[in-house]
Design a protein around this motif. Structure first.
Motif, PDB file in Angstrom:
ATOM      1  N   VAL A 114       0.852  -1.198   0.016  1.00 14.15           N
ATOM      2  CA  VAL A 114       0.017  -0.099  -0.146  1.00 14.15           C
ATOM      3  C   VAL A 114       1.070   1.110  -0.026  1.00 14.15           C
ATOM      4  O   VAL A 114       1.630   1.386   0.911  1.00 14.15           O
ATOM      5  N   ILE A 115       0.896   2.029  -1.077  1.00 15.53           N
ATOM      6  CA  ILE A 115       1.948   3.002  -1.451  1.00 15.53           C
ATOM      7  C   ILE A 115       1.315   4.403  -1.346  1.00 15.53           C
ATOM      8  O   ILE A 115       0.432   4.484  -2.566  1.00 15.53           O
ATOM      9  N   ALA A 116       1.330   5.241  -0.628  1.00 15.35           N
ATOM     10  CA  ALA A 116       0.632   6.310  -0.694  1.00 15.35           C
ATOM     11  C   ALA A 116       1.485   7.584  -0.728  1.00 15.35           C
ATOM     12  O   ALA A 116       2.242   7.811   0.279  1.00 15.35           O
ATOM     13  N   ASP A 117       1.693   8.266  -1.948  1.00 11.69           N
ATOM     14  CA  ASP A 117       2.339   9.582  -1.983  1.00 11.69           C
ATOM     15  C   ASP A 117       1.488  10.577  -1.788  1.00 11.69           C
ATOM     16  O   ASP A 117       1.782  11.616  -1.343  1.00 11.69           O
ATOM     17  N   VAL A 118       0.027  10.428  -1.945  1.00 13.08           N
ATOM     18  CA  VAL A 118      -0.914  11.588  -1.741  1.00 13.08           C
ATOM     19  C   VAL A 118      -2.094  10.649  -0.992  1.00 13.08           C
ATOM     20  O   VAL A 118      -1.976   9.488  -0.689  1.00 13.08           O
ATOM     21  N   ARG A 119      -3.122  11.338  -0.648  1.00 17.68           N
ATOM     22  CA  ARG A 119      -4.107  10.714   0.275  1.00 17.68           C
ATOM     23  C   ARG A 119      -4.579   9.215  -0.270  1.00 17.68           C
ATOM     24  O   ARG A 119      -5.126   9.159  -1.466  1.00 17.68           O
ATOM     25  N   LEU A 120      -4.604   8.157   0.521  1.00 12.67           N
ATOM     26  CA  LEU A 120      -5.146   7.156   0.396  1.00 12.67           C
ATOM     27  C   LEU A 120      -5.858   6.367   1.524  1.00 12.67           C
ATOM     28  O   LEU A 120      -5.456   6.510   2.405  1.00 12.67           O
ATOM     29  N   THR A 121      -7.132   6.170   1.199  1.00 16.01           N
ATOM     30  CA  THR A 121      -8.137   5.578   2.356  1.00 16.01           C
ATOM     31  C   THR A 121      -8.535   4.463   2.315  1.00 16.01           C
ATOM     32  O   THR A 121      -9.046   3.987   0.832  1.00 16.01           O
ATOM     33  N   ILE A 122      -8.835   3.311   3.226  1.00 14.57           N
ATOM     34  CA  ILE A 122      -9.279   2.363   2.842  1.00 14.57           C
ATOM     35  C   ILE A 122     -10.315   2.017   4.060  1.00 14.57           C
ATOM     36  O   ILE A 122     -10.064   2.383   5.283  1.00 14.57           O
ATOM     37  N   GLY A 123     -11.511   1.868   3.605  1.00 14.77           N
ATOM     38  CA  GLY A 123     -12.701   2.008   4.653  1.00 14.77           C
ATOM     39  C   GLY A 123     -12.687   0.789   5.505  1.00 14.77           C
ATOM     40  O   GLY A 123     -11.874  -0.298   5.438  1.00 14.77           O
ATOM     41  N   ASP A 124     -13.626   0.845   6.468  1.00 13.30           N
ATOM     42  CA  ASP A 124     -13.744  -0.302   7.641  1.00 13.30           C
ATOM     43  C   ASP A 124     -14.175  -1.564   6.744  1.00 13.30           C
ATOM     44  O   ASP A 124     -14.875  -1.769   5.669  1.00 13.30           O
ATOM     45  N   ASP A 125     -13.441  -2.737   7.506  1.00 12.24           N
ATOM     46  CA  ASP A 125     -13.739  -4.189   7.107  1.00 12.24           C
ATOM     47  C   ASP A 125     -13.568  -4.478   5.546  1.00 12.24           C
ATOM     48  O   ASP A 125     -14.417  -5.337   4.924  1.00 12.24           O
ATOM     49  N   CYS A 126     -12.391  -4.085   5.113  1.00 10.61           N
ATOM     50  CA  CYS A 126     -11.994  -4.394   3.623  1.00 10.61           C
ATOM     51  C   CYS A 126     -11.057  -5.478   3.904  1.00 10.61           C
ATOM     52  O   CYS A 126     -10.123  -5.635   4.905  1.00 10.61           O
ATOM     53  N   PHE A 127     -11.104  -6.229   2.876  1.00 15.92           N
ATOM     54  CA  PHE A 127     -10.441  -7.691   3.207  1.00 15.92           C
ATOM     55  C   PHE A 127      -9.583  -7.657   1.868  1.00 15.92           C
ATOM     56  O   PHE A 127      -9.844  -7.626   0.637  1.00 15.92           O
ATOM     57  N   PHE A 128      -8.119  -7.827   1.954  1.00 14.98           N
ATOM     58  CA  PHE A 128      -7.204  -7.785   0.687  1.00 14.98           C
ATOM     59  C   PHE A 128      -6.736  -9.247   0.805  1.00 14.98           C
ATOM     60  O   PHE A 128      -6.193  -9.927   1.831  1.00 14.98           O
ATOM     61  N   GLY A 129      -6.790  -9.799  -0.387  1.00 21.15           N
ATOM     62  CA  GLY A 129      -5.969 -11.235  -0.457  1.00 21.15           C
ATOM     63  C   GLY A 129      -4.500 -11.100  -0.495  1.00 21.15           C
ATOM     64  O   GLY A 129      -3.871  -9.839  -0.145  1.00 21.15           O
ATOM     65  N   PRO A 130      -3.572 -12.027  -0.572  1.00 15.83           N
ATOM     66  CA  PRO A 130      -2.245 -11.734  -0.728  1.00 15.83           C
ATOM     67  C   PRO A 130      -1.713 -11.165  -1.933  1.00 15.83           C
ATOM     68  O   PRO A 130      -2.393 -11.267  -2.844  1.00 15.83           O
ATOM     69  N   GLY A 131      -0.550 -10.414  -1.901  1.00 15.45           N
ATOM     70  CA  GLY A 131      -0.064  -9.904  -3.031  1.00 15.45           C
ATOM     71  C   GLY A 131      -0.800  -8.482  -3.749  1.00 15.45           C
ATOM     72  O   GLY A 131      -0.484  -8.552  -4.779  1.00 15.45           O
ATOM     73  N   VAL A 132      -1.673  -8.094  -3.065  1.00 16.50           N
ATOM     74  CA  VAL A 132      -2.388  -6.761  -3.611  1.00 16.50           C
ATOM     75  C   VAL A 132      -1.335  -5.597  -3.888  1.00 16.50           C
ATOM     76  O   VAL A 132      -0.733  -5.421  -2.642  1.00 16.50           O
ATOM     77  N   TYR A 133      -1.618  -4.887  -4.727  1.00 18.89           N
ATOM     78  CA  TYR A 133      -0.941  -3.792  -4.760  1.00 18.89           C
ATOM     79  C   TYR A 133      -1.859  -2.432  -5.158  1.00 18.89           C
ATOM     80  O   TYR A 133      -2.575  -2.376  -5.928  1.00 18.89           O
ATOM     81  N   VAL A 134      -1.523  -1.524  -4.014  1.00 22.99           N
ATOM     82  CA  VAL A 134      -2.276  -0.384  -4.213  1.00 22.99           C
ATOM     83  C   VAL A 134      -1.568   0.803  -4.043  1.00 22.99           C
ATOM     84  O   VAL A 134      -0.643   0.833  -3.124  1.00 22.99           O
ATOM     85  N   THR A 135      -1.552   1.655  -5.054  1.00 17.33           N
ATOM     86  CA  THR A 135      -0.759   2.881  -5.211  1.00 17.33           C
ATOM     87  C   THR A 135      -1.433   3.986  -5.674  1.00 17.33           C
ATOM     88  O   THR A 135      -2.410   4.135  -6.352  1.00 17.33           O
ATOM     89  N   THR A 136      -0.740   5.386  -5.215  1.00 17.18           N
ATOM     90  CA  THR A 136      -1.366   6.551  -5.727  1.00 17.18           C
ATOM     91  C   THR A 136      -0.567   7.227  -6.721  1.00 17.18           C
ATOM     92  O   THR A 136      -0.963   8.386  -7.115  1.00 17.18           O
ATOM     93  N   THR A 137       0.539   6.388  -7.010  1.00 17.57           N
ATOM     94  CA  THR A 137       1.580   6.943  -7.862  1.00 17.57           C
ATOM     95  C   THR A 137       1.976   6.101  -9.169  1.00 17.57           C
ATOM     96  O   THR A 137       1.942   5.037  -8.831  1.00 17.57           O
ATOM     97  N   ASN A 138       1.990   6.812 -10.187  1.00 17.64           N
ATOM     98  CA  ASN A 138       2.390   5.995 -11.287  1.00 17.64           C
ATOM     99  C   ASN A 138       3.298   6.827 -12.436  1.00 17.64           C
ATOM    100  O   ASN A 138       3.500   8.132 -12.212  1.00 17.64           O
TER     101      ASN A 138
END
Length: 256
Positions: A114-138
């Motif tokens: 989970v890579i946050a260079d700017v605002r990144l929010t994950i709400g309540d009761d979220c479930f992620f499997g293995p190896g998920v990639y979340v990013t605010t930057t490309n």
């Protein structure tokens, strides 16, 4: 006179030693995992803006920096080797507001990023499997003469709504905005807006199923909804029920 050597005695002693060493190593490994886990009471080397009650980061942790700008809600489970970062690099002053926020009850699967260079929010009761990639930057590639990795990247906020399920190996790209109770299929690559109660799959991800207030799921689900275990049922009762069902199935097979 030579005394015969009982090979079985030596083999038994060697096997006992191997078992003893194995047990000792596993006990030590369990102790290390427990002692090095990060919680609100034992934050280790980190200075998170907040670690909620019951939240735990398993050992070994992945890369973590920008922790003063990271908020972790209550009862979150952060599995082994999960990367959590705020900012493009360590030791930056990111201002007064948090950059990365996890709600209550969030589960991040092993090896997720989970890579946050700017605002990144994950709400309540979220479930992620293995190896998920979340990013605010490309990375950008506007200039054909400059290596892509040396060009200034583009950043956009990311928001994942409460109750969502993110499948193994999914990628959530900058600017993504997922609604409530969204399902992201394994390996999907998500960008843009996803409405509440939608299922997305593919690369790029597209909506493959949605909830309609009048018609229910469209297209309809192929399997019936699972029946939850009634409240108050004990494990012993479940075992007895399973044994009874197995006996009934055996009798039905014999009479068929």
């Amino acid at each position: 006179m030579r005394v015969p050597i009982n090979q079985n005695v030596f083999s038994s002693v060697a096997a006992w030693r191997r078992r003893a060493v194995s047990r000792a190593v596993h006990r030590g490994a369990r102790w290390v995992r427990e002692a090095a886990a990060v919680t609100a009471e034992r934050p280790g080397p980190y200075r998170f803006r907040r670690i909620g009650t019951g939240t735990r980061l398993a050992y070994p942790q992945g890369t973590v920096f920008g922790d003063p700008w990271i908020e972790l809600g209550d009862h979150c489970i952060i599995a082994q080797d999960v990367t959590l970062t705020a900012g493009m690099m360590p030791d930056l002053d990111l201002g007064a507001e948090p950059i990365l926020t996890l709600g209550n009850g969030v589960v991040l699967g092993r090896g997720s990023h989970v890579i946050a260079d700017v605002r990144l929010t994950i709400g309540d009761d979220c479930f992620f499997g293995p190896g998920v990639y979340v990013t605010t930057t490309n990375h950008s590639y506007d200039d054909p003469e400059v290596p892509v990795g040396k060009q200034w990247p583009r950043s956009e906020p990311v928001a994942i709504g409460p109750g969502s399920w993110i499948g193994t190996g999914a990628v959530i790209l900058p600017g993504a905005r997922l609604g409530r109770n969204v399902v992201v299929a394994a390996g999907a690559v998500v960008r843009g807006e996803v409405p509440d109660h939608a299922v997305v799959a593919g690369a790029p991800a597209r909506i493959v199923r949605r909830w309609d207030a009048r018609q229910g799921w469209q297209p309809p689900l192929r399997t019936p909804a699972p029946v939850p275990i009634p409240e108050g049922v004990t494990p012993e009762q479940l075992v007895a029920l399973e044994e009874w069902q197995a006996a009934e199935a055996g009798e039905a097979y014999e009479t068929s």
